[in-house]
Design a protein around this motif. Structure first.
Motif, mmCIF file in Angstrom:
data_model
loop_
_atom_site.group_PDB
_atom_site.id
_atom_site.type_symbol
_atom_site.label_atom_id
_atom_site.label_comp_id
_atom_site.label_asym_id
_atom_site.label_seq_id
_atom_site.Cartn_x
_atom_site.Cartn_y
_atom_site.Cartn_z
ATOM 1 N N LEU A 95 5.462 -39.938 -134.775
ATOM 2 C CA LEU A 95 4.435 -39.374 -133.902
ATOM 3 C C LEU A 95 4.465 -40.050 -132.545
ATOM 4 O O LEU A 95 4.868 -41.212 -132.426
ATOM 5 C CB LEU A 95 3.040 -39.585 -134.507
ATOM 6 C CG LEU A 95 2.704 -38.885 -135.809
ATOM 7 C CD1 LEU A 95 1.338 -39.360 -136.305
ATOM 8 C CD2 LEU A 95 2.699 -37.380 -135.623
ATOM 9 N N HIS A 96 3.988 -39.339 -131.524
ATOM 10 C CA HIS A 96 3.755 -39.947 -130.225
ATOM 11 C C HIS A 96 2.352 -40.536 -130.207
ATOM 12 O O HIS A 96 1.447 -40.049 -130.894
ATOM 13 C CB HIS A 96 3.898 -38.913 -129.119
ATOM 14 C CG HIS A 96 5.310 -38.510 -128.856
ATOM 15 N ND1 HIS A 96 5.660 -37.568 -127.910
ATOM 16 C CD2 HIS A 96 6.487 -38.913 -129.420
ATOM 17 C CE1 HIS A 96 6.973 -37.428 -127.892
ATOM 18 N NE2 HIS A 96 7.495 -38.217 -128.809
ATOM 19 N N ALA A 97 2.145 -41.556 -129.393
ATOM 20 C CA ALA A 97 0.859 -42.246 -129.362
ATOM 21 C C ALA A 97 -0.263 -41.372 -128.816
ATOM 22 O O ALA A 97 -1.444 -41.631 -129.090
ATOM 23 C CB ALA A 97 0.974 -43.519 -128.532
ATOM 24 N N ASP A 98 0.060 -40.346 -128.042
ATOM 25 C CA ASP A 98 -0.987 -39.471 -127.505
ATOM 26 C C ASP A 98 -1.169 -38.202 -128.334
ATOM 27 O O ASP A 98 -1.762 -37.229 -127.873
ATOM 28 C CB ASP A 98 -0.700 -39.118 -126.041
ATOM 29 C CG ASP A 98 0.599 -38.343 -125.848
ATOM 30 O OD1 ASP A 98 1.351 -38.156 -126.816
ATOM 31 O OD2 ASP A 98 0.873 -37.937 -124.698
ATOM 32 N N THR A 99 -0.667 -38.221 -129.565
ATOM 33 C CA THR A 99 -0.832 -37.101 -130.487
ATOM 34 C C THR A 99 -1.867 -37.442 -131.547
ATOM 35 O O THR A 99 -1.868 -38.537 -132.093
ATOM 36 C CB THR A 99 0.510 -36.762 -131.162
ATOM 37 O OG1 THR A 99 1.415 -36.250 -130.186
ATOM 38 C CG2 THR A 99 0.326 -35.694 -132.240
ATOM 39 N N ARG A 100 -2.746 -36.483 -131.839
ATOM 40 C CA ARG A 100 -3.756 -36.651 -132.876
ATOM 41 C C ARG A 100 -3.603 -35.520 -133.883
ATOM 42 O O ARG A 100 -3.692 -34.350 -133.521
ATOM 43 C CB ARG A 100 -5.158 -36.624 -132.268
ATOM 44 C CG ARG A 100 -5.348 -37.654 -131.165
ATOM 45 C CD ARG A 100 -6.656 -37.480 -130.433
ATOM 46 N NE ARG A 100 -6.707 -38.336 -129.242
ATOM 47 C CZ ARG A 100 -7.709 -38.328 -128.368
ATOM 48 N NH1 ARG A 100 -8.741 -37.490 -128.553
ATOM 49 N NH2 ARG A 100 -7.674 -39.139 -127.312
ATOM 50 N N LEU A 101 -3.351 -35.866 -135.126
ATOM 51 C CA LEU A 101 -3.198 -34.842 -136.156
ATOM 52 C C LEU A 101 -4.573 -34.313 -136.545
ATOM 53 O O LEU A 101 -5.519 -35.076 -136.736
ATOM 54 C CB LEU A 101 -2.481 -35.427 -137.370
ATOM 55 C CG LEU A 101 -1.064 -35.948 -137.107
ATOM 56 C CD1 LEU A 101 -0.434 -36.438 -138.405
ATOM 57 C CD2 LEU A 101 -0.191 -34.886 -136.453
ATOM 58 N N GLU A 102 -4.677 -32.990 -136.670
ATOM 59 C CA GLU A 102 -5.982 -32.402 -136.938
ATOM 60 C C GLU A 102 -6.418 -32.663 -138.377
ATOM 61 O O GLU A 102 -5.586 -32.901 -139.268
ATOM 62 C CB GLU A 102 -5.941 -30.894 -136.671
ATOM 63 C CG GLU A 102 -5.173 -30.072 -137.668
ATOM 64 C CD GLU A 102 -5.338 -28.574 -137.446
ATOM 65 O OE1 GLU A 102 -6.184 -28.193 -136.605
ATOM 66 O OE2 GLU A 102 -4.627 -27.805 -138.105
ATOM 67 N N PRO A 103 -7.737 -32.638 -138.640
ATOM 68 C CA PRO A 103 -8.226 -32.827 -140.003
ATOM 69 C C PRO A 103 -7.563 -31.850 -140.971
ATOM 70 O O PRO A 103 -7.374 -30.674 -140.664
ATOM 71 C CB PRO A 103 -9.732 -32.544 -139.867
ATOM 72 C CG PRO A 103 -10.047 -32.917 -138.452
ATOM 73 C CD PRO A 103 -8.840 -32.495 -137.660
ATOM 74 N N GLY A 104 -7.185 -32.360 -142.130
ATOM 75 C CA GLY A 104 -6.482 -31.554 -143.124
ATOM 76 C C GLY A 104 -4.986 -31.760 -143.111
ATOM 77 O O GLY A 104 -4.273 -31.225 -143.979
ATOM 78 N N TRP A 105 -4.497 -32.558 -142.156
ATOM 79 C CA TRP A 105 -3.047 -32.744 -142.061
ATOM 80 C C TRP A 105 -2.476 -33.411 -143.299
ATOM 81 O O TRP A 105 -1.342 -33.097 -143.714
ATOM 82 C CB TRP A 105 -2.695 -33.576 -140.823
ATOM 83 C CG TRP A 105 -2.989 -35.047 -140.955
ATOM 84 C CD1 TRP A 105 -4.128 -35.688 -140.557
ATOM 85 C CD2 TRP A 105 -2.163 -36.044 -141.551
ATOM 86 N NE1 TRP A 105 -4.070 -37.022 -140.858
ATOM 87 C CE2 TRP A 105 -2.874 -37.274 -141.466
ATOM 88 C CE3 TRP A 105 -0.907 -36.045 -142.148
ATOM 89 C CZ2 TRP A 105 -2.357 -38.470 -141.963
ATOM 90 C CZ3 TRP A 105 -0.390 -37.240 -142.637
ATOM 91 C CH2 TRP A 105 -1.099 -38.432 -142.540
ATOM 92 N N ALA A 106 -3.241 -34.325 -143.911
ATOM 93 C CA ALA A 106 -2.717 -35.074 -145.061
ATOM 94 C C ALA A 106 -2.467 -34.139 -146.240
ATOM 95 O O ALA A 106 -1.461 -34.274 -146.948
ATOM 96 C CB ALA A 106 -3.674 -36.191 -145.448
#
Length: 226
Positions: A85-96
């Motif tokens: 991942l890039h540091a400025d990326t946020r995975l949305e809820p439910g990604w896991a």
């Protein structure tokens, strides 16, 4: 049995974005997915290291080249799977849950997230739509979409090349069966907002075309950062 996924994040003065990136990864711990967090730094002069250490990350440092940083980070990671991942990326809820299902049912194929920008309006949606279409039709997701792949396949492809730009394209061109996960990577729109959405989008396409034509990646990187 250890958790299967090593998270690998390249950083360079990422103190502003890294905390939120890490916060959005927490559900992966609860789901038993994350074995370790590897932060591979290029010489940050801000609080990036303190943030990484507070999160319990393995800290690796070296020359500031994103390809080289990722190569070092992936070499140090111990998981069966890598999530880059890039540091400025946020995975949305439910990604896991989406990632866990892919690990069980995806037949070992590499995968990426759908791109969304943390910005509203027509242009963010249009640029993200093009990026997702490019990834689906041509198998070319960029690094800001994240990349989930088995270590075995990563090593068979030769890993990330030590180059400052287009290291993500160089790797994914060698991967087969790339799959889009039913979850989004929410990435920063700062560069587009500074340069203008059309101008930045056109520059990205030009950079990709120049890379395919064999232009030196160090010269491309210098131009890309302007």
């Amino acid at each position: 049995m250890p958790a299967p996924v090593s998270i690998v994040i390249p950083t360079l003065n990422a103190a502003e974005e890294l905390p939120a990136c890490l916060e959005h990864l927490m559900e992966g711990l609860g789901a038993g997915l994350i074995r370790e967090l590897v932060i591979t730094d290029g010489g940050s002069a801000d609080e990036t290291r303190a943030i990484a250490q507070a999160a319990g990350a393995e800290w690796i440092t070296g020359a500031p080249s994103r390809g080289g940083q990722l190569r070092r980070g992936c070499a140090a990671a111990k998981g069966e799977w890598l999530l880059v991942l890039h540091a400025d990326t946020r995975l949305e809820p439910g990604w896991a849950a989406a990632a866990a299902q892919h690990l069980q049912e995806g037949q070992g194929r590499p995968a990426y997230f759908r791109l969304r920008f943390r910005a509203r309006g027509l242009m963010p949606a249009w640029v993200a739509g093009w990026a997702n279409l490019r990834a689906r039709l041509f198998g070319l997701p960029y690094g800001d979409q994240g990349l989930l792949l088995r270590r075995e396949e990563y090593e068979a492809a030769g890993g990330y090349p030590d180059q400052p730009l287009m290291e993500d394209v160089a790797l994914v061109r060698l991967l087969k069966g790339l799959t889009a996960l039913p979850s989004a990577a929410l990435t920063s729109a700062a560069r587009y907002q500074r340069a203008g959405w059309l101008r930045r989008g056109a520059r990205n396409l030009w950079t990709l075309a120049c890379y395919f034509l064999g232009r030196d990646t160090h010269k491309l990187a210098a131009s890309y950062k302007k």
